[in-house]
Design a protein around this motif. Structure first.
Motif, mmCIF file in Angstrom:
data_model
loop_
_atom_site.group_PDB
_atom_site.id
_atom_site.type_symbol
_atom_site.label_atom_id
_atom_site.label_comp_id
_atom_site.label_asym_id
_atom_site.label_seq_id
_atom_site.Cartn_x
_atom_site.Cartn_y
_atom_site.Cartn_z
ATOM 1 N N LEU A 139 0.869 -1.175 0.000
ATOM 2 C CA LEU A 139 0.000 0.000 0.000
ATOM 3 C C LEU A 139 0.909 1.229 0.000
ATOM 4 C CD1 LEU A 139 -3.018 0.701 0.326
ATOM 5 C CD2 LEU A 139 -2.714 0.601 2.779
ATOM 6 N N VAL A 140 1.171 1.773 -1.181
ATOM 7 C CA VAL A 140 2.200 2.809 -1.302
ATOM 8 C C VAL A 140 1.593 4.082 -1.870
ATOM 9 C CG1 VAL A 140 4.458 3.386 -2.278
ATOM 10 C CG2 VAL A 140 3.910 1.010 -1.738
ATOM 11 N N ARG A 141 2.041 5.226 -1.367
ATOM 12 C CA ARG A 141 1.478 6.493 -1.813
ATOM 13 C C ARG A 141 2.536 7.389 -2.448
ATOM 14 N NH1 ARG A 141 0.145 10.788 2.745
ATOM 15 N NH2 ARG A 141 -0.122 11.998 0.867
ATOM 16 N N ALA A 143 7.792 6.946 -9.797
ATOM 17 C CA ALA A 143 8.765 5.866 -10.036
ATOM 18 C C ALA A 143 9.316 5.339 -8.714
ATOM 19 C CB ALA A 143 9.899 6.382 -10.924
ATOM 20 N N VAL A 144 9.588 6.264 -7.765
ATOM 21 C CA VAL A 144 10.085 5.844 -6.450
ATOM 22 C C VAL A 144 9.057 4.945 -5.780
ATOM 23 C CG1 VAL A 144 10.679 6.654 -4.137
ATOM 24 C CG2 VAL A 144 11.579 7.852 -6.132
ATOM 25 N N ALA A 145 7.784 5.355 -5.860
ATOM 26 C CA ALA A 145 6.724 4.546 -5.248
ATOM 27 C C ALA A 145 6.630 3.188 -5.937
ATOM 28 C CB ALA A 145 5.392 5.285 -5.336
ATOM 29 N N LEU A 199 -1.392 4.835 -4.384
ATOM 30 C CA LEU A 199 -2.239 5.995 -4.130
ATOM 31 C C LEU A 199 -1.529 7.239 -4.644
ATOM 32 C CD1 LEU A 199 -2.364 4.178 -1.095
ATOM 33 C CD2 LEU A 199 -4.491 5.476 -1.256
ATOM 34 N N LEU A 200 -2.159 7.898 -5.609
ATOM 35 C CA LEU A 200 -1.534 9.074 -6.219
ATOM 36 C C LEU A 200 -2.228 10.335 -5.716
ATOM 37 C CD1 LEU A 200 -1.349 7.712 -9.888
ATOM 38 C CD2 LEU A 200 0.493 7.796 -8.200
#
Lengths: 330, 250, 288
Positions: free
Chosen positions: B81-83, B161-163, B172-173
């Motif tokens: 779960l990455v933002r 890209a890091v996410a 999540l953007l």
């Protein structure tokens, strides 16, 4: 690859100079060389904490933990040098691990003051409890002695002890350098640069800050053991706030961005410090002025001046406060 | 109605202000889910509740069958779960490629002492993957450029890209289109679609209605911390409450 | 019994002196977000100036006290203009330069008067007030009264004047304050002068009682930090209350048990506050 080969060259020259030191200098300067080596170990281990973005006042007292551990083990139980070295490192790491639970809930100024409170309380306990020798500390620590298959080396001899210290310190430096190249080093840097972003990509920053604090303490503990044997005595005053301040000042003045920066900075500053000995009382003032000048004119430390020569980051790093995520778009 | 992400009656108040009032929503796996609403509707709060930057006062957040409500941000990230961030949050001392490598630091294999010992072959694989990610985001030729020297739009994309390097299953953007040129927006639309095509689900908070309508499979409209409407872009566009509360005044 | 009376009086005096030092520290933190580690040295400078003016220049104690306040206020102004102003965007830098100033002031004192000299300042109030069989030294009573007067004046300044309004506005939100037309630079200089002057006044007041040395500021700054952390960083009221609590506790423990034990206990209290109540006794952190 060019910058790297140059810094390797610098490292080799430094080590060679260190190895040759006892041959050209007298006992006084050799003993001083031992002190420099111990200080370099302190500075480069302190840098691990700084790498995670915190300044600590506890590092010098953690060195003291190692020194007291070694002194007690060798005097009361007659442990050999290598065992006291390991025990000193382990004890410092253990104390740091315990302290890290309350301390790492804090950040910035709170962490600084918290680390001071915890460290100073420990130091005052040493002065208070007879087991630690009270204000006089522990003295008459026997020098390490090696007897192996007919060869015996007495490390009470200044030159011999210098080589022993140098060996231990270089091993520690290599270990730290390696750690920094490994993934853990990248994680520490990520936390220091952008704590919020680091957490958002899955880095448990408190765990890794704790790891840094404990690992740094283990190396400080080794520096403490070396110091205890070098002086033959341990007193609580050797680990007072003044020494913590000097450690901080030297890190700032030398710069903590790069590994060579601390090592070189440590050597230069120790020599500088020694050359000020004729004006003992004015020394703090000189440091104060240097500190102010560096903060005003070279806020990234003096290593920035060397960066183009020895390699390392060329872009100005940003150390400003992390703009935390906007709380609400209201 | 099983989704990869489910919010059940999530509530969060700041003082007297109810920023999230019993919000329930479900994101279906493999979709792009839009989160829109007027300023102050509580979109960013909801975002922070999903990713764990805030803890909910009550209610639960379930990610892929796991109740993540008590988990820290980083633990949620390791589950996938990455933002990204509204502001250009990057490791600004590093180059673009180093940023992407750093992005994977927290989620790469977590065997004991792996953080200390890494074989050269592992390292090469990491670099290779970082290059692929940069390439897929159209930043392949900027690999060695310091993050701080990239244009605003490029920095925004580098943030994504890091996410991506962290291996998200739900990305999540947070307002990714803000401040981008028209051409960059088109490129980003394609990037987002390609991320979805590779299997990740996406939640998108955005002001740019055209981009939202173009990209999203489903949209949830928030107003004053409450869900006002939910549906396909067409349904939402025609929803009378939405028109009154949001589109009408926009 | 005399011991108890003495200890009570000493507690009151220590509270008064600590409060004067801590208020200034809290004020500067509130307004400028600077942790001034050199604040204890300003106290030390206050004592030195008082000694120099009243002995070498042979002026009265009161004029010496005024000189101490003016001189330390001047140092404060210089610190703000020459250092803090240039490092506004760098809070860690500010903290570090204050350590530099600390070392410079300490060394200046060593250079000025040497380390091992005994410096004596004569109090204008010799002797003691005798109440039945107890003796209350006049100067200690004077310190308490003077500190209370100064604190009342400060409270009036912060509560009833435009300056106080501006200080409180800045402590809450610097940007909003500057939008309202408050000159950040002017208020910062004023706050820094006020803060330094209070520390100088405390040093001057205590000069006849304590041993004057270049390092006398160190225990004072440590106490002051413990106190403002207890009181809640930046809170003037919190600093006063915490000064009274802490100094009384410290004086009693060091009289009846041991000063090292008192110091350890004090540090543990600070640690406990940091861990369990990071915003201090007065609740919110952002407050003057």
């Amino acid at each position: 690859m060019r910058p790297r080969s140059i810094s390797t060259g610098v490292a080799i020259v430094l080590i060679a100079a260190a190895v040759l030191l006892p041959l050209v200098a007298g006992d006084y300067f050799t003993a001083f060389g031992t002190e420099i080596a111990i200080t370099v170990l302190m500075l480069s281990s302190y840098r691990i904490i700084v790498l995670t973005g915190e300044w600590s006042f506890a590092h010098v007292v953690l060195q003291g933990v190692g020194a007291y551990t070694a002194a007690i083990l060798v005097k009361d139980l007659g442990w050999p040098f290598p065992a006291t070295l390991a025990a000193g490192a382990a004890m410092s790491a253990l104390v740091a691990a315990i302290l890290s639970y309350p301390l790492l809930r804090m950040k910035g100024f709170y962490f600084l003051m918290g680390s001071f409170a915890a460290a100073e309380a420990i130091r005052l306990l040493w002065r208070k409890i007879p087991f630690f020798g009270g204000t006089r500390g522990l003295s008459n620590i026997p020098a390490p002695y090696l007897e192996l298959g007919g060869v015996s080396i007495d490390f009470g001899h200044t030159t011999n002890y210098f080589y022993l210290t140098l060996t231990v310190v270089i091993c520690c430096l290599l270990l730290m350098w390696w750690m920094e190249q490994a993934r853990i080093g990248g994680i520490w840097r990520a936390i220091q640069q952008q704590d919020v972003l680091a957490q958002s990509i899955g880095i448990e920053s408190r765990t890794y800050r704790r790891l840094a604090f404990v690992i740094a303490a283990a190396f400080a503990g080794i520096a403490g053991v070396l110091l205890a044997y070098a002086f033959g005595s341990v007193t609580a005053n050797r680990f007072s706030l003044n020494f913590a301040l000097y450690l901080m000042i030297w890190s700032i003045v030398g710069g903590t961005r790069t590994f060579y920066g601390v090592v070189l900075g440590g050597v230069v500053l120790m020599v500088f410090d020694e050359s000020l000995r004729f004006a003992e009382e004015l020394r703090p003032g000189v440091y104060g002025l240097i500190l102010i000048a560096v903060m005003l004119f070279f806020p990234q430390g003096l290593e920035r001046l060397l960066a183009p020569i020895v390699g390392g980051p060329t872009k100005a790093p940003r150390r400003d406060v992390v703009p935390s995520t906007r709380s609400e778009n209201a | 109605m099983t989704g990869i992400l489910q919010l059940l009656a999530v509530r969060k108040a700041f003082g007297g202000l109810l920023a999230a009032d019993e919000v329930s929503l479900s994101v279906v796996a493999g979709t792009i889910h839009g989160l829109i609403g007027p300023n102050g509707a509580g979109k960013t709060t909801l975002f922070s509740l999903i990713t764990g930057f805030y803890r909910a006062d009550s209610g639960t957040v379930v990610f892929d069958g796991t109740n993540v409500t008590p988990m820290s941000t980083s633990a949620r990230a390791r589950l996938g779960l990455v933002r990204t961030f509204q502001s250009n949050l990057l490791f600004s001392e590093q180059s673009a490629i180093e940023n992407v490598v750093s992005g994977g630091l927290g989620t790469r294999s977590r065997q004991a002492f792996d953080w200390l010992f890494e074989r050269p072959s592992q390292r090469a694989a990491v670099m290779e993957r970082a290059r692929e990610i940069l390439q897929s985001c159209g930043l392949g030729d900027k690999a060695e450029v310091p993050a701080g020297s990239l244009s605003h739009g490029q920095q925004r994309i580098l943030g994504i890209a890091v996410a991506l390097a962290a291996g998200p299953r739900l990305l999540l953007l947070d307002e990714p289109f803000t401040g981008m040129t028209a051409r960059e927006k088109d490129a980003l639309v394609e990037i987002v679609q390609s991320i979805r095509a590779r299997g990740a689900s996406i939640v998108l908070v955005e002001h740019d209605m055209r981009a939202v309508m173009r990209l999203c499979d489903r949209i949830t409209v928030l107003n004053f911390g409450k869900v006002l409407a939910e549906g396909t872009p067409d349904q939402v566009r025609r929803h009378p409450d939405v028109m009154a509360a949001y589109l009408g005044t926009a | 019994m005399q011991i108890l009376i003495d200890t009570l009086l000493n507690s009151a005096m220590a509270s008064a002196a600590t409060a004067l030092v801590a208020i200034g520290l809290a004020l500067v933190f509130g307004v400028m977000r600077v942790e001034n580690f050199a604040h204890g040295e300003l106290y030390m400078v206050g004592a030195y100036v008082t000694w120099y003016v009243s002995t070498d220049l042979q002026l009265t104690y009161f004029s010496a006290l005024v000189c101490a306040v003016l001189f330390t206020a001047l140092i404060g102004a210089v610190m703000e203009v020459a250092l803090f102003r240039r490092l506004r965007s760098n809070p860690v830098g500010c903290l570090i330069v204050t350590i530099g100033v600390l070392l410079v002031l300490q060394t200046a004192a060593v250079w000025f008067a040497g380390i091992n000299r005994t410096l004596l300042v004569e109090s204008p109030f010799p002797g003691a007030l005798r109440v039945s069989s107890f003796a209350l030294p006049w100067h200690r009573l004077f310190v308490i009264v003077a500190a209370i007067v100064l604190m009342l004046a400060l409270t009036w300044l912060l509560r009833r004047t435009m300056f106080g309004w501006a200080v409180r506005a800045m402590a809450q939100d610097r940007e909003a304050a500057s939008l309202q037309g408050i000159s950040i630079g002017k208020i910062s200089i004023a706050a820094m002068m006020l803060s330094a002057g209070l520390a100088g006044a405390a040093g001057g007041l205590m000069a006849p009682i304590v041993r004057i040395s270049p390092f006398m500021g160190q225990p004072v700054i440590i106490t002051a930090f413990i106190v403002i952390i207890m009181g809640g960083l930046g809170s003037v009221e919190g600093a006063i209350i915490a000064s009274i609590l802490y100094s009384t506790f410290f004086t009693f423990v060091s009289t009846y048990i041991d000063s090292t034990v008192a110091a350890i206990a004090g540090l543990c209290i600070m640690l406990a506050v940091l861990i369990f109540m990071p915003s201090g006794l007065m609740g919110r952190t952002e407050k003057v």
